[in-house]
Design a protein around this motif. Sequence first.
Motif, PDB file in Angstrom:
ATOM      1  N   MET A 103     -10.872   2.423  12.383  1.00 24.37           N
ATOM      2  CA  MET A 103     -10.256   3.636  11.824  1.00 24.37           C
ATOM      3  C   MET A 103      -9.247   3.273  10.747  1.00 24.37           C
ATOM      4  O   MET A 103      -9.163   3.932   9.717  1.00 24.37           O
ATOM      5  CB  MET A 103      -9.587   4.438  12.939  1.00 24.37           C
ATOM      6  CG  MET A 103     -10.581   5.142  13.845  1.00 24.37           C
ATOM      7  SD  MET A 103      -9.782   5.820  15.319  1.00 24.37           S
ATOM      8  CE  MET A 103      -8.494   6.818  14.595  1.00 24.37           C
ATOM      9  N   ALA A 104      -8.496   2.210  11.007  1.00 25.23           N
ATOM     10  CA  ALA A 104      -7.517   1.787  10.006  1.00 25.23           C
ATOM     11  C   ALA A 104      -8.207   1.383   8.717  1.00 25.23           C
ATOM     12  O   ALA A 104      -7.757   1.712   7.624  1.00 25.23           O
ATOM     13  CB  ALA A 104      -6.694   0.620  10.557  1.00 25.23           C
ATOM     14  N   TRP A 105      -9.329   0.680   8.875  1.00 20.15           N
ATOM     15  CA  TRP A 105     -10.044   0.238   7.679  1.00 20.15           C
ATOM     16  C   TRP A 105     -10.586   1.424   6.903  1.00 20.15           C
ATOM     17  O   TRP A 105     -10.494   1.483   5.677  1.00 20.15           O
ATOM     18  CB  TRP A 105     -11.193  -0.681   8.075  1.00 20.15           C
ATOM     19  CG  TRP A 105     -11.977  -1.143   6.884  1.00 20.15           C
ATOM     20  CD1 TRP A 105     -11.667  -2.180   6.061  1.00 20.15           C
ATOM     21  CD2 TRP A 105     -13.170  -0.566   6.380  1.00 20.15           C
ATOM     22  NE1 TRP A 105     -12.602  -2.281   5.073  1.00 20.15           N
ATOM     23  CE2 TRP A 105     -13.537  -1.318   5.236  1.00 20.15           C
ATOM     24  CE3 TRP A 105     -13.976   0.503   6.766  1.00 20.15           C
ATOM     25  CZ2 TRP A 105     -14.678  -1.023   4.485  1.00 20.15           C
ATOM     26  CZ3 TRP A 105     -15.106   0.791   6.021  1.00 20.15           C
ATOM     27  CH2 TRP A 105     -15.444   0.029   4.893  1.00 20.15           C
ATOM     28  N   GLU A 106     -11.134   2.384   7.633  1.00 20.95           N
ATOM     29  CA  GLU A 106     -11.706   3.544   6.954  1.00 20.95           C
ATOM     30  C   GLU A 106     -10.638   4.343   6.223  1.00 20.95           C
ATOM     31  O   GLU A 106     -10.876   4.877   5.147  1.00 20.95           O
ATOM     32  CB  GLU A 106     -12.430   4.427   7.973  1.00 20.95           C
ATOM     33  CG  GLU A 106     -13.767   3.824   8.392  1.00 20.95           C
ATOM     34  CD  GLU A 106     -14.384   4.579   9.558  1.00 20.95           C
ATOM     35  OE1 GLU A 106     -13.668   5.400  10.167  1.00 20.95           O
ATOM     36  OE2 GLU A 106     -15.566   4.331   9.859  1.00 20.95           O
ATOM     37  N   ALA A 107      -9.458   4.399   6.819  1.00 17.36           N
ATOM     38  CA  ALA A 107      -8.374   5.098   6.151  1.00 17.36           C
ATOM     39  C   ALA A 107      -8.039   4.418   4.828  1.00 17.36           C
ATOM     40  O   ALA A 107      -7.805   5.071   3.816  1.00 17.36           O
ATOM     41  CB  ALA A 107      -7.145   5.132   7.065  1.00 17.36           C
ATOM     42  N   GLU A 108      -8.054   3.091   4.848  1.00 19.10           N
ATOM     43  CA  GLU A 108      -7.763   2.348   3.625  1.00 19.10           C
ATOM     44  C   GLU A 108      -8.863   2.539   2.591  1.00 19.10           C
ATOM     45  O   GLU A 108      -8.607   2.704   1.411  1.00 19.10           O
ATOM     46  CB  GLU A 108      -7.637   0.851   3.958  1.00 19.10           C
ATOM     47  CG  GLU A 108      -6.415   0.513   4.782  1.00 19.10           C
ATOM     48  CD  GLU A 108      -5.162   0.555   3.931  1.00 19.10           C
ATOM     49  OE1 GLU A 108      -5.274   0.356   2.727  1.00 19.10           O
ATOM     50  OE2 GLU A 108      -4.082   0.822   4.499  1.00 19.10           O
TER      51      GLU A 108
END
Lengths: 263, 263
Positions: free
Chosen positions: A235-240
Amino acid sequence: MTDLNPDIFKHIDPERRGTTSEEVIAQLREMIHRGDLRPGDRLPPERDLAKMLGVSRPTLRAGIRSLAAVGVLQSRQGAGTFVVKADGPPSLDSSPLRLMASLHGFTSAEMFEARQALEMAVAGLAAERATGDQMATMAEEVAGMFASLDDPEQFLVHDVRFHQTVAAASGNRILTSLMNMVATILFDTRIKTVKRATDLRESAEMHRHVYRAIREHDPEAARLAMSAHLSKAQMAWEAEADAPEGLLPEGNGSNGNGAGFSL
Amino acid sequence: MTDLNPDIFKHIDPERRGTTSEEVIAQLREMIHRGDLRPGDRLPPERDLAKMLGVSRPTLRAGIRSLAAVGVLQSRQGAGTFVVKADGPPSLDSSPLRLMASLHGFTSAEMFEARQALEMAVAGLAAERATGDQMATMAEEVAGMFASLDDPEQFLVHDVRFHQTVAAASGNRILTSLMNMVATILFDTRIKTVKRATDLRESAEMHRHVYRAIREHDPEAARLAMSAHLSKAQMAWEAEADAPEGLLPEGNGSNGNGAGFSL
DNA sequence: GGTTCAAATCGGTCATACCATTCTTCCTGT
DNA sequence: ACAGGAAGAATGGTATGACCGATTTGAACC
């Protein structure tokens, strides 16, 4: 690192099945399976080996190169050709998977999901089999994460080592190799994510949960904790990725689109 | 398949990093990642391409051979060199894993365990995502198993197809590829096991349990049913092969068929 | 219009030479 | 006597050129 007894190499049968170089590959491969060639062994010089096998040097080189491409042999100019030495955990080259991903348009979701499945499996096995030393190492790496909350790069080092320790504790080198294969591909993206992560503390906490489950020999808890950790990371990666900070090494065009991502 | 616009190939920079052939590999790989080379594309003839890149033909051939060894390119004498076409599910070559297994002495237990972990993962995902068509195919294969209780070879065909359908239903082509990679290595041993299996009926029943769990969209049940099935299969294999500790007979190698399993 | 065969195309192999790197050995100087 | 370094040998990397065999293609022929 000793040289080999030249007698173990035999001439190529002229009445072979496929091409000559394929026969060279088959013979070398069989020698590995039979145990004639062991990790660290040095092959005879190309000129000599070509004579022994009864083929030309270019043909022999073609066979050697094919085996080198899959990580079994390694040639060093001036030194010789060696059977790859296993100092750490055996590792499969990830570039084939990378290329397959590009060719078939694998999505990042698939890649994350594959990693998650593999990490869950090794975490569960680690909970059953981890030794005291391995658990101690995990604890140290978790501590290292907490000590590096203000140093993302250092944090990532501990992160990677933790996961490798868990994999080693699983006792299954095949799953470990496959996991590393996928994880390697995602590593570059992890660097960027972790560097700007605002919640390294939360990540460290989740690693600690994994560690505790393994320490308590609770496979299901370990699987769930690992799953939760990786879901969060994704999720963190997708947010980035959504953010227009485009540092994707790509460019070009095309398309991309959809869910595409460069590996 | 169509030829390519020659303009997309650029000369190799003389002031490169590694060896010349490595640079050739890097360039071709980048073109794949960038999308200039797509599945089914045909590369220019070696003589022309060597001119375009500014390298000799042996050097170019070295690069092509390296990429062919990992299953990305495929050369056919008289025809040309092509980017591998994806007819079925993308498949990674299993020979590297085979060789690693021989070099590092991987045990059959590890191999079975890795397969079990991967099959459990795809079964769980399949329970969440399988389409009606896919579930219908699974049901057909289960029916085929019950219809082939007296024909072990035919039984195995349905067995393999069932597992492939489950993998396809998982929607994750990476896990599918990895699973096929491991399953391919165990395939020859499965032939021997199944041929003398006294209880094909029990195996068919266990497959049906997996199918039912997937049909009911119950991931955990699917995982457990698949796990039970493979544990049973492993026990059957171990019972057969008490004497020989060796595994990994050499197969044809090379990818080729799009199915992943060579039948 | 369909079939057959010959020429062009293209990858596979071989021979040879030379270059770049690495290793070994022996010489030199302290 | 020993340590350091330089020269030479060993070895893989690249280049050139040629020929072979399989495949494709297209034109001639039926």
